[in-house]
Scaffold this active site. Structure first.
Site, short mmCIF file in Angstrom:
data_model
loop_
_atom_site.label_atom_id
_atom_site.label_comp_id
_atom_site.label_asym_id
_atom_site.label_seq_id
_atom_site.Cartn_x
_atom_site.Cartn_y
_atom_site.Cartn_z
N ARG A 297 0.68 -0.95 -0.16
CA ARG A 297 0.26 -0.13 -0.22
C ARG A 297 1.04 1.18 0.25
NH1 ARG A 297 2.39 2.22 4.12
NH2 ARG A 297 0.43 4.16 3.30
N ALA B 140 0.83 5.39 -2.15
CA ALA B 140 0.76 5.46 -3.37
C ALA B 140 1.36 4.54 -4.26
CB ALA B 140 0.51 7.02 -3.65
N ARG C 291 -7.42 -0.17 -7.23
CA ARG C 291 -7.71 0.48 -6.42
C ARG C 291 -7.89 1.76 -7.08
NH1 ARG C 291 -4.17 1.03 -0.33
NH2 ARG C 291 -6.05 2.58 -0.03
N ASP D 48 -1.88 10.79 -2.29
CA ASP D 48 -2.07 9.32 -3.52
C ASP D 48 -2.81 9.81 -5.30
OD1 ASP D 48 -3.29 8.61 -0.78
OD2 ASP D 48 -2.97 6.61 -1.85
N ASN E 38 -5.48 12.25 0.01
CA ASN E 38 -4.94 11.32 1.09
C ASN E 38 -5.49 10.58 1.78
OD1 ASN E 38 -1.94 10.90 1.34
ND2 ASN E 38 -3.05 12.51 3.09
N LYS E 39 -4.73 10.30 2.27
CA LYS E 39 -5.71 9.27 3.94
C LYS E 39 -6.65 9.93 4.34
CE LYS E 39 -5.55 5.60 4.13
NZ LYS E 39 -5.93 5.06 3.70
C1 LIG Z 1 3.93 8.20 -0.14
S1 LIG Z 1 2.04 8.39 0.02
C2 LIG Z 1 1.54 7.13 0.49
C3 LIG Z 1 -0.09 7.26 1.40
O1 LIG Z 1 -0.76 6.09 0.48
C4 LIG Z 1 -1.65 5.91 2.17
O2 LIG Z 1 -2.41 5.65 1.27
P1 LIG Z 1 -2.76 3.59 1.55
O3 LIG Z 1 -2.12 3.42 3.20
O4 LIG Z 1 -4.51 3.62 1.46
O5 LIG Z 1 -2.38 3.14 0.14
C5 LIG Z 1 -2.18 7.09 2.22
O6 LIG Z 1 -3.08 8.26 1.86
C6 LIG Z 1 -1.06 7.79 1.84
O7 LIG Z 1 -0.46 9.38 2.28
#
Ligand SMILES: CSC[C@H]1O[C@H](OP(=O)(O)O)[C@H](O)[C@@H]1O
Length: 370
Positions: A66, A68, A109, A258, A268-269
């Site tokens: 996970r 981006a 995703r 993201d 983003n998250k």
């Molecule tokens: C380096 S950016 C990572 C970015 O991705 C995360 O989402 P996820 O853990 O659901 O893939 C999160 O938004 C992070 O900021």
């Protein structure tokens, strides 16, 4: 033994000094993609490996992989593996098989733009090589393009770190949300890469990381990375972000992204938007760190798709004992995995092309198209 241009292999070796951990990589001797299953961190470190792009796709869906940039690298190698598999069946239907694999990987995703940018890059490299020189060249081109994406991610992250570290000084306490470090990229990090780089430069900084419900990327992944680096930090629940800023406990906030569109709207998250609101209310500079591959320059906020994940992520947590339910199993739960922070709440973007300041609708294109 699968081969790529020897200069690429040498460049890979030269990057090892920056890699704090190798969360994902291609094993050229075995011809398999390898990744650290982040669902088990910080309790166990388990590497998975496969030559099957379908297994890579499942690892993205299930968030074994996970973040981006990490999703982009995995998607790239997944499509390269698909080209190798299709070639092993002979030339009939080769590009149709690669296109089907691309569709499957792109269905994993919807939010991280890096995924789509990476599959397009590898697909175009494979298609061009196949048209010009046939199957073997197409397979090699796919693997080489995926490796270039990997190399550029590490180099881009280090540049983000170098550029962003100039914004930090000893004494800073930096709040960050979700994991944006080695475990979200090819191995260095974006927002957490800025913190890592500043620490490596000897700046006496500390971190406040949110737990980042529901998947706990902060409580599980940031804790693991910051502990490994020896960077002092405090873990807080997401809803304490406003209070710590109101008490002056945070001097700057840096998050990842993201997908960033041409206007500067940033996906983003989930919870990032609330951190940005609190930062604005309390005069805390709010930075977004991301490589160029996260920016979608040909679209506005209408292009951002907010992934909705399983309600079970809200109904429980990943713990040392595995998944543990925290409420009744039939509770109706709503689980948007991302939110969108509008550009007026963002102080600047920290990128591998430099710091981008407002007006973002002008300066993003100027910095990234130039
Ligand atoms: C380096 S950016 C990572 C970015 O991705 C995360 O989402 P996820 O853990 O659901 O893939 C999160 O938004 C992070 O900021």
């Amino acid at each position: 033994m699968v081969d790529v241009d020897p200069s690429l292999r040498r460049e890979l070796e030269s990057l090892n000094r920056f890699l704090r951990v190798k969360p994902l990589y291609f094993d050229f001797d075995e011809g398999v993609f390898v990744w650290l299953d982040t669902r088990l961190i910080p309790f166990k470190e388990v590497y998975r490996r496969t030559a099957d792009y379908r297994r890579v796709a499942r690892a993205i869906v299930d968030m074994e992989i996970r973040g981006a940039p990490a999703i982009g690298v995995a998607a790239a190698y997944g499509l390269a593996l698909a080209a190798a598999e299709a070639a092993s069946r002979g030339g009939d239907g080769f590009m149709e098989a690669v296109s089907e694999a691309r569709r499957r990987i792109e269905s994993t995703r919807p939010t991280a733009y890096n995924l789509f940018w990476a599959t397009a890059s590898v697909y175009n490299a494979v298609a061009e090589a196949y048209r010009k020189s046939g199957l073997d060249a197409a397979v090699r081109a796919g693997l080489e393009e995926a490796t270039r994406i990997y190399v550029e991610d590490v180099k881009g992250n280090v540049e983000i770190g170098r550029v962003g570290s100039r914004l930090l000084e000893s004494g800073d306490t930096v709040l960050t949300h979700c994991n944006t470090g080695a475990l979200a990229t090819a191995g260095f990090g974006t927002a957490l890469g800025v913190i890592r780089y500043a620490w490596m430069e000897g700046k006496d900084i500390s971190v406040v990381t949110t737990e980042t419900r529901p998947v706990l990327q902060g409580a599980r992944l940031n804790v693991w990375e910051l502990r490994k680096e020896g960077i002092p930090f405090k873990l807080i629940v997401d809803s304490a972000a406003g209070l710590v800023m109101s008490r002056g406990m945070v001097s700057k906030a840096i998050v990842g992204a993201d997908r960033i569109v041409s206007t500067g709207h940033t996906a983003n998250k989930i919870g990032t938007y609330m951190v940005a609101l609190a930062a604005r209310r309390h005069g805390v500079p709010f930075y977004v760190a991301a490589p160029a591959s996260t920016f979608q320059l040909d679209a506005g906020p209408e292009a951002i798709v907010i992934e909705e994940r399983s309600p079970d992520e809200v109904r429980g947590v990943i713990s040392e004992a595995g998944y543990v339910r925290i409420t009744l199993g039939d509770v109706e739960a709503y689980n948007p995995s991302f939110d969108v922070t509008p550009p007026d709440l963002i102080t600047a973007f920290i990128t591998d092309r430099g710091v981008i300041e407002p007006p973002f609708d002008v300066n993003i294109k100027r910095a990234l198209e130039g």
